[in-house]
Design a protein around this motif. Structure first.
Motif, mmCIF file in Angstrom:
data_model
loop_
_atom_site.group_PDB
_atom_site.id
_atom_site.type_symbol
_atom_site.label_atom_id
_atom_site.label_comp_id
_atom_site.label_asym_id
_atom_site.label_seq_id
_atom_site.Cartn_x
_atom_site.Cartn_y
_atom_site.Cartn_z
ATOM 1 N N THR A 137 0.844 -1.191 0.000
ATOM 2 C CA THR A 137 0.000 0.000 0.000
ATOM 3 C C THR A 137 0.883 1.246 0.000
ATOM 4 N N ASP A 142 1.391 1.289 -6.487
ATOM 5 C CA ASP A 142 0.044 1.648 -6.012
ATOM 6 C C ASP A 142 -0.320 2.950 -6.711
ATOM 7 N N ARG A 151 -9.780 0.112 -2.004
ATOM 8 C CA ARG A 151 -8.557 -0.653 -2.179
ATOM 9 C C ARG A 151 -8.463 -1.177 -3.615
#
Ligand SMILES: [Zn+2]
Length: 412
Positions: A137, A142, A151
């Motif tokens: 993350t 990302d 997410r």
């Protein structure tokens, strides 16, 4: 059995780094059957006179993104997969016409694209795929904009895999690796440190815990694969190779102690100098922020020094480029960019023998030996002295053969 004879060539011995005597290459069913200097009669369906030119093994680029037709990967995630694949087919074809008969995709390409090339639906280099890049993350892959709270913001087809598989914790990284394995990955790509194009991760930062890095390598190894890691800083590189990562991608900020750790652990360095030059030339026009351009300037300055340090420490260095979008046409420029740190012979080896070792494909790729795939280039001039024939392949590379099939023949 289809037999092709390439006569009157001087084969480059990529293992020893020298050009041999005038020889003939006998090719059968896509493989090299014989390399011989004996002038005896050979029956062949097809015969090519090489005119005494140097024969090189087909080139290998060990860091590409064949699906990255846009430089803006988040923007590309909004494009339909059909368009991405169509654009990729053109990128693949152009790579092959530059003499790259094999490439290692550093995330993005999937088993469908690999099969399309293998079946001859698309002309392109033999593909070694990684599937999705695995990122923590907030890590380098990302791609969610700041403030995004979902997410799973992108569908699994987004960007055709250039958007990272986000995984946190040992259980999730194991599963993420297993998903890539399930989908036919040939190597596992992880983000082990900060990057330039990602706004929220500092260059010096490390990514993934040691437990996560070890779990990635253990899962890759369990499937007889290996991990390649994006990393710049000494700290990120050291943690990755000590955890079992086989290949460090970019590595621009490494110092001598780090290179010694890489050597001791048997890791490879895959520098990608051309992408920094391309982005330095074009980043501002492409709308890059001052912060990103600042990071870029730092890694660009240190890139060639990192190659020197690695070579001096005896770390095997493979050829990579990492270009995106329209900048793919700079791929062959990498040969020239490495010359301040490597001899022409060392650069040739990085794109043939050493890259094949990295891929664990020695005896099949990167060398003109019996049993290897018949990937052969005939070039003008002497590439052990200078490499302009490779930086300008339209003129300098006269013949391209991939697995025994003639892709280009411009022998006058
Ligand atoms: Zn890359």
């Amino acid at each position: 059995m289809e037999r092709l004879l390439i006569d009157n060539v001087r084969p480059f011995d990529s293992r020893r780094g020298r050009v041999g005597p005038v020889s003939r290459l006998v090719i059968e069913d896509g493989r090299i059957a014989e390399v011989t200097a004996e002038p005896r009669q050979v029956d062949a369906a097809r015969r090519i006179d090489g005119g005494g030119r140097v024969a090189l093994p087909g080139l290998i680029d060990a860091h590409v993104h064949v699906t990255a037709y846009m430089h803006d990967l988040t923007g590309q995630a909004l494009k339909p997969p059909s368009l991405i694949v169509a654009e990729s087919s053109r990128i693949l074809r152009n790579m092959l016409l530059r003499g790259f008969t094999t490439v290692r995709d550093a995330a993005g390409a999937d088993f469908g694209l690999q099969e399309a090339v293998a079946r001859g639906l698309f002309e392109g280099p033999r593909l070694f795929i990684a599937g999705f890049p695995i990122s923590q993350t907030g890590g380098h892959a990302d791609m969610r904009p700041k403030g995004a709270r979902l997410r799973e913001m992108f569908c699994t087809c987004a960007g055709l895999g250039l958007i990272g598989a986000i995984a946190d914790g040992v259980g999730e990284v194991r599963r993420a690796v297993r998903e890539q394995v399930r989908n036919g990955a040939n190597q596992i790509k992880i983000m082990a440190g900060g990057g330039i194009a990602s706004p929220s991760d500092p260059l010096e930062g490390t990514q993934f815990s040691l437990e996560e890095l070890k779990a990635v390598c253990e899962e890759a190894d369990a499937a007889n694969l290996y991990a390649m890691a994006h990393a710049y800083s000494p700290r990120a590189v050291t943690r990755a190779v000590r955890s079992g990562v086989r290949s460090i991608e970019h590595g621009n900020l490494i110092d001598e102690p780090t290179a010694r750790v890489m050597k001791a652990e048997g890791a490879f360095l895959v520098p990608t100098l051309s992408t920094y030059v391309a982005l330095a030339d074009e980043g501002e026009r492409l709308g890059w922020s001052a912060e990103m351009l600042g990071k870029l300037a730092r890694v660009r300055e240190r890139g060639i020094e990192a190659v020197q340090i690695a070579v001096a420490a005896g770390v095997p260095v493979a050829f990579g480029t990492d270009l995106l979008g329209h900048m793919h046409d700079r791929q062959s420029g990498e040969f020239g960019l490495r010359l301040p740190a490597m001899s022409p012979v060392q650069v040739l080896q990085s794109a043939t023998f050493t890259a094949a070792q990295l891929l664990r494909e020695e005896d099949r790729l990167g060398e003109l030996i019996p049993g290897a795939w018949a990937d052969v280039l005939l070039v003008d001039g002497d590439p052990t002295r200078e490499l302009s024939m490779l930086t300008r392949p339209e003129e300098g590379v006269r013949l391209i053969v991939q697995a025994g099939r003639v892709v280009k023949n411009a022998l006058a």
